[in-house]
Design a protein around this motif. Structure first.
Motif, PDB file in Angstrom:
ATOM      1  N   UNK A 138      40.994  30.809  16.842  1.00 28.57           N
ATOM      2  CA  UNK A 138      42.116  31.728  17.044  1.00 28.57           C
ATOM      3  C   UNK A 138      43.274  30.977  17.687  1.00 28.57           C
ATOM      4  N   UNK A 139      44.482  31.454  17.401  1.00 30.04           N
ATOM      5  CA  UNK A 139      45.697  30.983  18.047  1.00 30.04           C
ATOM      6  C   UNK A 139      46.472  32.215  18.485  1.00 30.04           C
ATOM      7  N   UNK A 140      46.946  32.210  19.720  1.00 30.15           N
ATOM      8  CA  UNK A 140      47.560  33.399  20.293  1.00 30.15           C
ATOM      9  C   UNK A 140      48.970  33.085  20.762  1.00 30.15           C
ATOM     10  N   UNK A 141      49.904  33.985  20.467  1.00 30.15           N
ATOM     11  CA  UNK A 141      51.255  33.891  20.990  1.00 30.15           C
ATOM     12  C   UNK A 141      51.953  32.598  20.618  1.00 30.15           C
ATOM     13  N   UNK A 142      52.405  31.867  21.632  1.00 28.60           N
ATOM     14  CA  UNK A 142      53.144  30.626  21.405  1.00 28.60           C
ATOM     15  C   UNK A 142      52.286  29.524  20.798  1.00 28.60           C
ATOM     16  N   UNK A 143      50.958  29.709  20.776  1.00 30.79           N
ATOM     17  CA  UNK A 143      50.087  28.722  20.137  1.00 30.79           C
ATOM     18  C   UNK A 143      50.266  28.695  18.621  1.00 30.79           C
ATOM     19  N   UNK A 144      50.841  29.770  18.075  1.00 32.47           N
ATOM     20  CA  UNK A 144      50.996  29.854  16.620  1.00 32.47           C
ATOM     21  C   UNK A 144      52.203  29.012  16.208  1.00 32.47           C
ATOM     22  N   UNK A 145      51.987  27.731  16.091  1.00 34.05           N
ATOM     23  CA  UNK A 145      52.987  26.767  15.626  1.00 34.05           C
ATOM     24  C   UNK A 145      52.400  26.039  14.426  1.00 34.05           C
ATOM     25  N   UNK A 146      53.275  25.500  13.585  1.00 36.10           N
ATOM     26  CA  UNK A 146      52.836  24.893  12.333  1.00 36.10           C
ATOM     27  C   UNK A 146      51.768  23.830  12.552  1.00 36.10           C
ATOM     28  N   UNK A 147      51.968  22.950  13.535  1.00 41.37           N
ATOM     29  CA  UNK A 147      51.019  21.862  13.767  1.00 41.37           C
ATOM     30  C   UNK A 147      49.656  22.393  14.185  1.00 41.37           C
ATOM     31  N   UNK A 148      49.653  23.409  15.049  1.00 43.25           N
ATOM     32  CA  UNK A 148      48.387  23.973  15.517  1.00 43.25           C
ATOM     33  C   UNK A 148      47.652  24.692  14.394  1.00 43.25           C
ATOM     34  N   UNK A 149      48.402  25.423  13.579  1.00 47.63           N
ATOM     35  CA  UNK A 149      47.783  26.113  12.434  1.00 47.63           C
ATOM     36  C   UNK A 149      47.166  25.100  11.481  1.00 47.63           C
ATOM     37  N   UNK A 150      47.897  24.038  11.186  1.00 49.43           N
ATOM     38  CA  UNK A 150      47.383  23.016  10.279  1.00 49.43           C
ATOM     39  C   UNK A 150      46.129  22.362  10.829  1.00 49.43           C
ATOM     40  N   UNK A 151      46.146  22.024  12.119  1.00 45.57           N
ATOM     41  CA  UNK A 151      44.996  21.356  12.727  1.00 45.57           C
ATOM     42  C   UNK A 151      43.764  22.250  12.710  1.00 45.57           C
ATOM     43  N   UNK A 152      43.942  23.524  13.105  1.00 51.97           N
ATOM     44  CA  UNK A 152      42.800  24.439  13.136  1.00 51.97           C
ATOM     45  C   UNK A 152      42.260  24.689  11.735  1.00 51.97           C
ATOM     46  N   UNK A 153      43.149  24.916  10.783  1.00 52.36           N
ATOM     47  CA  UNK A 153      42.715  25.189   9.415  1.00 52.36           C
ATOM     48  C   UNK A 153      42.002  23.984   8.819  1.00 52.36           C
ATOM     49  N   UNK A 154      42.529  22.809   9.069  1.00 48.02           N
ATOM     50  CA  UNK A 154      41.910  21.589   8.530  1.00 48.02           C
ATOM     51  C   UNK A 154      40.483  21.426   9.052  1.00 48.02           C
TER      52      UNK A 154
END
Length: 389
Positions: free
Chosen positions: A337-353
């Motif tokens: 999960x990513x919450x609030x300000x954690x939802x940034x492109x780099x974080x989404x890419x890293x978690x999804x990968x």
């Protein structure tokens, strides 16, 4: 027998009840469904007779929300009393009044009340009609909202001559929604909040429902890359969150299918890269078995659908029960999960990968899917309805 279903007029509240309603029709019962007008075509399409009842959440927005604010803008201290009044007073009163009239006119043998629509349950109790309470996802405890709701519900019930003395205001769970009625629980046992324990719970397999539609070609075409599905549901979509998620997912060596939903215009999301397919709507129930990862808001319908499909999840919660659903997904090893300000492109890419290559998450997701497949089907539960009243 005649069965009257009733739910709030929202996708996440109504769609989870439709598999059982459709199964009841197959079992030979007469089935009517009391809700707001926007879903009547869907209901008629599955052989269920729609009847108008209640008001929509937006109808009361101006009475409960501060000017210029949406539910997403409210902190818990401010938002919980507002939501408790919306569900426990305004919506409950609206449905209790309308469903009471329907019960007097139709004399159903059974009422199936959606969990967040206790007004229908109050009307049935006033008329002495048996009630089953149907859940729409994972119920969690720890909120002050149920305690606040009890006070509102007691007032609505009293208007209909019903005493809710047996509903515990200090239970600390969602018991006020159930009104002491048997509970049809679509949450797989391994993900249930252990402190939410309802005597006489009847397990019911969560079966995703979608209005008919054609799947995008990428869903079923042969491919050598994973397919990632991105949705923020029907009520909590925000262009900024979508854009961050799209930018992150587009950097993967994957196909990305985006459903903008009714809350966001596709044009508001701008241009998308070649590996991103952008749609206003997709038949999600049909799509989920074809995807390798679901990136979503944590709504109950999408969470349950992804669980049943055995698909890893990256949850970006925006409001309501989405935060507790995200917590449950992470705790069970089914995703991130990513919450609030954690939802940034780099974080989404890293978690999804990471989720796309995690064997541990894949095994856990398949295990929960097998657990769901073993739960009693809507047809099996529909066959038991006469013995439950």
């Amino acid at each position: 027998m005649l069965i009257l279903f009733s739910s709030l007029g929202a996708h996440g509240h109504l769609f989870p009840l439709l598999p059982l309603a459709r199964a009841a029709v197959r079992a030979g019962h007469r089935v009517k469904f009391a809700t707001t007008g926007g879903f009547h075509e869907v209901l008629a399409g599955i052989g269920v007779e729609p009847v108008v009842a209640g008001a929509g959440m937006r109808d009361f927005a101006s009475q409960v929300l501060p000017p210029g604010k949406s539910p997403r803008d409210l902190a818990d201290a401010e938002g919980i009393p507002i939501i408790a009044r919306l569900f426990g007073d305004l919506l409950a009163r609206s449905f209790a009044t309308d469903v009471a009239g329907l019960i007097e006119q139709e004399r159903p043998d059974l009422v199936v009340q959606e969990l967040a629509n206790p007004g229908a349950g109050i009307a049935a109790r006033a008329a002495g009609v048996p009630v089953l309470c149907h859940g729409f996802g994972r119920m969690s405890t720890g909120s002050e909202m149920p305690k606040l709701m009890v006070g509102h519900l007691r007032g609505v019930a009293a208007e209909h001559g019903v005493d809710l003395g047996d509903v515990d205001a200090d239970a600390g769970d969602d018991s006020p929604f159930l009104l002491g009625n048997p509970y049809l629980d679509i949450c797989p046992p391994s993900l249930r909040d252990p402190s939410f324990s309802v005597p006489g719970t009847i397990p019911l397999r969560p079966v995703p429902f979608a209005t008919p539609g054609e799947l995008p070609a990428i869903a079923t075409a042969p491919r050598d890359k994973p397919l990632v599905y991105l949705t923020l549901g029907t009520a909590f979509g925000h262009a900024e969150v979508f854009r961050a998620a799209i930018d992150g997912l587009a950097s993967l060596d994957a196909h990305v299918l985006v459903a903008a939903g009714p809350a966001v215009e596709t044009a508001a999301l701008g241009e998308v890269p070649d590996n991103v397919s952008l749609h206003a709507w997709v038949p999600q129930a049909d799509l989920l078995p074809h995807v390798d990862l679901v990136v979503h808001h944590g709504g109950s319908g999408t969470t349950m659908g992804a669980l049943g499909a055995g698909v890893p999840q990256l949850v970006l919660p925006q409001g309501a029960d989405q935060f507790s659903n995200a917590e449950a997904v992470v705790a069970a090893g089914l995703g991130e999960r990513l919450i609030g300000d954690e939802v940034a492109a780099e974080a989404v890419a890293s978690a999804a990968r990471g989720l796309l290559v995690s064997e541990e998450v894949a095994v856990a997701a398949k295990a929960v899917a097998a657990e769901i497949a073993a739960m009693p089907s809507p047809d099996e539960v529909a066959a038991r309805l006469p013995e439950l009243i």
